[in-house]
Design a protein around this motif. Structure first.
Motif, mmCIF file in Angstrom:
data_model
loop_
_atom_site.group_PDB
_atom_site.id
_atom_site.type_symbol
_atom_site.label_atom_id
_atom_site.label_comp_id
_atom_site.label_asym_id
_atom_site.label_seq_id
_atom_site.Cartn_x
_atom_site.Cartn_y
_atom_site.Cartn_z
ATOM 1 N N ILE A 5 -21.069 -4.055 87.087
ATOM 2 C CA ILE A 5 -20.607 -4.333 88.461
ATOM 3 C C ILE A 5 -20.751 -5.829 88.753
ATOM 4 C CG2 ILE A 5 -21.114 -3.976 90.931
ATOM 5 C CD1 ILE A 5 -21.892 -1.101 90.258
ATOM 6 N N LEU A 6 -21.932 -6.374 88.396
ATOM 7 C CA LEU A 6 -22.152 -7.808 88.662
ATOM 8 C C LEU A 6 -21.167 -8.661 87.874
ATOM 9 C CD1 LEU A 6 -26.060 -8.023 88.767
ATOM 10 C CD2 LEU A 6 -24.489 -8.355 90.676
ATOM 11 N N GLN A 7 -20.932 -8.255 86.633
ATOM 12 C CA GLN A 7 -19.986 -9.001 85.785
ATOM 13 C C GLN A 7 -18.606 -9.055 86.460
ATOM 14 O OE1 GLN A 7 -20.612 -7.241 81.964
ATOM 15 N NE2 GLN A 7 -19.577 -8.919 80.903
ATOM 16 N N ILE A 8 -18.159 -7.923 86.977
ATOM 17 C CA ILE A 8 -16.832 -7.877 87.616
ATOM 18 C C ILE A 8 -16.830 -8.729 88.890
ATOM 19 C CG2 ILE A 8 -15.106 -6.371 88.712
ATOM 20 C CD1 ILE A 8 -16.117 -4.110 86.848
ATOM 21 N N LEU A 9 -17.874 -8.563 89.704
ATOM 22 C CA LEU A 9 -17.915 -9.328 90.967
ATOM 23 C C LEU A 9 -17.973 -10.836 90.697
ATOM 24 C CD1 LEU A 9 -20.405 -7.217 93.147
ATOM 25 C CD2 LEU A 9 -17.927 -7.324 93.366
ATOM 26 N N SER A 11 -16.827 -12.384 88.097
ATOM 27 C CA SER A 11 -15.643 -12.930 87.421
ATOM 28 C C SER A 11 -14.560 -13.310 88.434
ATOM 29 C CB SER A 11 -15.102 -11.929 86.399
ATOM 30 O OG SER A 11 -14.621 -10.793 87.089
ATOM 31 N N GLU A 12 -14.729 -12.870 89.678
ATOM 32 C CA GLU A 12 -13.743 -13.196 90.720
ATOM 33 C C GLU A 12 -14.345 -14.185 91.702
ATOM 34 O OE1 GLU A 12 -10.643 -12.090 90.894
ATOM 35 O OE2 GLU A 12 -10.937 -10.961 89.041
ATOM 36 N N ASN A 45 -26.695 -10.317 98.192
ATOM 37 C CA ASN A 45 -25.926 -10.265 99.435
ATOM 38 C C ASN A 45 -24.475 -9.949 99.082
ATOM 39 O OD1 ASN A 45 -24.600 -10.702 101.795
ATOM 40 N ND2 ASN A 45 -25.532 -12.705 102.222
ATOM 41 N N ILE A 46 -24.069 -8.737 99.411
ATOM 42 C CA ILE A 46 -22.692 -8.311 99.092
ATOM 43 C C ILE A 46 -22.006 -7.940 100.397
ATOM 44 C CG2 ILE A 46 -21.275 -6.610 97.863
ATOM 45 C CD1 ILE A 46 -23.773 -6.351 95.951
ATOM 46 N N SER A 47 -20.949 -8.650 100.728
ATOM 47 C CA SER A 47 -20.232 -8.287 101.949
ATOM 48 C C SER A 47 -19.103 -7.334 101.566
ATOM 49 C CB SER A 47 -19.693 -9.534 102.650
ATOM 50 O OG SER A 47 -18.621 -10.044 101.909
ATOM 51 N N HIS A 48 -18.748 -6.435 102.464
ATOM 52 C CA HIS A 48 -17.645 -5.538 102.118
ATOM 53 C C HIS A 48 -16.854 -5.101 103.336
ATOM 54 C CE1 HIS A 48 -19.571 -1.664 103.304
ATOM 55 N NE2 HIS A 48 -20.656 -2.394 103.155
ATOM 56 N N THR A 49 -15.602 -4.857 103.080
ATOM 57 C CA THR A 49 -14.753 -4.216 104.080
ATOM 58 C C THR A 49 -14.565 -2.793 103.548
ATOM 59 O OG1 THR A 49 -12.750 -4.785 102.896
ATOM 60 C CG2 THR A 49 -13.531 -6.395 104.489
ATOM 61 N N GLN A 50 -13.663 -2.056 104.153
ATOM 62 C CA GLN A 50 -13.494 -0.684 103.679
ATOM 63 C C GLN A 50 -13.006 -0.636 102.221
ATOM 64 O OE1 GLN A 50 -11.229 1.577 106.400
ATOM 65 N NE2 GLN A 50 -12.255 3.479 105.853
ATOM 66 N N THR A 54 -17.408 -8.428 98.115
ATOM 67 C CA THR A 54 -17.578 -9.823 97.685
ATOM 68 C C THR A 54 -19.063 -10.093 97.463
ATOM 69 O OG1 THR A 54 -15.791 -10.420 99.183
ATOM 70 C CG2 THR A 54 -17.069 -12.238 98.261
ATOM 71 N N LEU A 55 -19.383 -10.664 96.285
ATOM 72 C CA LEU A 55 -20.776 -11.067 96.037
ATOM 73 C C LEU A 55 -20.974 -12.430 96.670
ATOM 74 C CD1 LEU A 55 -23.507 -10.571 94.603
ATOM 75 C CD2 LEU A 55 -22.524 -11.642 92.574
#
Ligand code: BTN
Length: 305
Positions: A5-9, A11-12, A45-50, A54-55
């Motif tokens: 999961i961290l790797q994917i977050l 990478s963006e 700290n991970i922000s998210h919408t529905q 975003t990390l």
């Protein structure tokens, strides 16, 4: 899973869609939330919408999932008496080579020659269990390979001028940045394990109690993520050992030392020598020319420049 999961977050640059995560991780939509909760609880700290995540910020953390490809060999503790003891226990229980024991702080951190190693929060403290297929008499080369790898990693990553003080201390401007301790057990004349314990002053300030020490945050003027040092060190060291690059290790190490061609004092538990440091021989011994012109080989001790 968290590692992935961290790797994917990471990478963006921006947000990652829920659909991407579900697709790449091959998990059910309703389990994603649990992983994010674990990360939030650990200080990410991970922000998210529905539909997007975003990390925003990662803590300076050394959790196993921060070391993709090594997760099962990383043993992380918030505090330990000493990573050396925990690593020895694991080695006795048969853990594989390149097992790593990490502690955020140590209550009984040990240095060489029975000294205390200050181990407050912010430093990097770990012991690496190695099972090299070498005769015990060659084990010193593994220690030299470790200090050579670490000095190169620090210089490359942070563009500093770190140098090795015989045998394995790392100094910057003559102040100690890192120390190394090793323990070995031999069975039937074969190395059973060599445990290498490394302490690096990263974001911790040891200078009140140790005026001859320094720390990376002071040198660089900013906080450093400890995981990036450990991760690079493990990769480079493994590469070095796997390619059996131990043959000419001493000559490579000599290119990075600050101990040679100068006057030094060596203190062992029973003796003291002073002289001109002429060379380090193929067995890792320091060759001193004493004031009376005689030559003295020293195999262990504390070196003072
Ligand atoms: C020295 O320079 O005297 C050696 C210091 C070694 C410190 C490290 S920190 C991780 C590992 N655990 C310990 O108790 N000591 C080593």
């Amino acid at each position: 899973m968290i590692s992935k999961i961290l790797q994917i977050l990471r990478s963006e640059e921006g947000p990652v869609s829920k659909m991407t995560l579900i697709h790449e991780l091959r998990i059910e939509e309703n389990t994603i939330g649990q992983y994010f909760q674990t990360l939030q609880d650990k200080g990410y700290n991970i922000s998210h919408t529905q539909n997007e995540y975003t990390l925003v910020h990662s803590p300076d953390a050394l959790f196993p999932w921060e070391f993709p490809g090594r997760v099962s060999k990383i043993h992380y503790f918030k505090e330990l008496p000493s990573t050396m003891d925990a690593a020895r226990d694991l080695a006795h229980k048969g853990c594989p080579s390149f097992t790593v024991v990490i502690a955020d702080s140590q209550s009984k951190g040990r240095g060489r020659l029975q000294r205390v190693w200050q181990s407050t929060q912010g430093g990097l403290y770990f012991t690496l269990v190695l099972r090299p297929d070498i005769p015990p008499a060659m084990s010193f080369k593994v220690n030299f390979a470790a200090s050579l790898t670490l000095v190169k990693v620090l210089n490359t990553m942070y563009a500093i001028n770190a140098r090795v003080k015989w045998p394995n201390d790392i100094l910057v401007d003559e102040l100690k940045l890192s120390g190394m301790l090793s323990e070995m057990e031999v069975e039937e004349e074969k190395v059973s394990f060599i445990n290498i314990g490394i302490g690096i002053n990263v974001n911790n300030d040891p200078t009140q109690k140790e005026p001859q020490a320094t720390f990376l945050k002071k040198i660089l003027g900013q906080e450093i993520q400890r995981r990036e040092i450990l991760s690079r060190f493990l990769d480079d060291f493994q590469e070095r050992l796997e390619h059996q690059d131990l043959e000419n290790i001493i000559s490579q190490w000599k290119k990075h030392t600050i101990t040679l061609n100068r006057h030094v004092k060596i203190v062992t538990t029973s003796k003291q020598f002073e002289g001109y440091a002429k060379d380090v021989d193929e067995n890792g011994a320091l060759i001193l020319e004493l004031t009376d012109g005689s030559v003295q080989k020293v195999v262990y001790g504390d070196c003072f420049h």
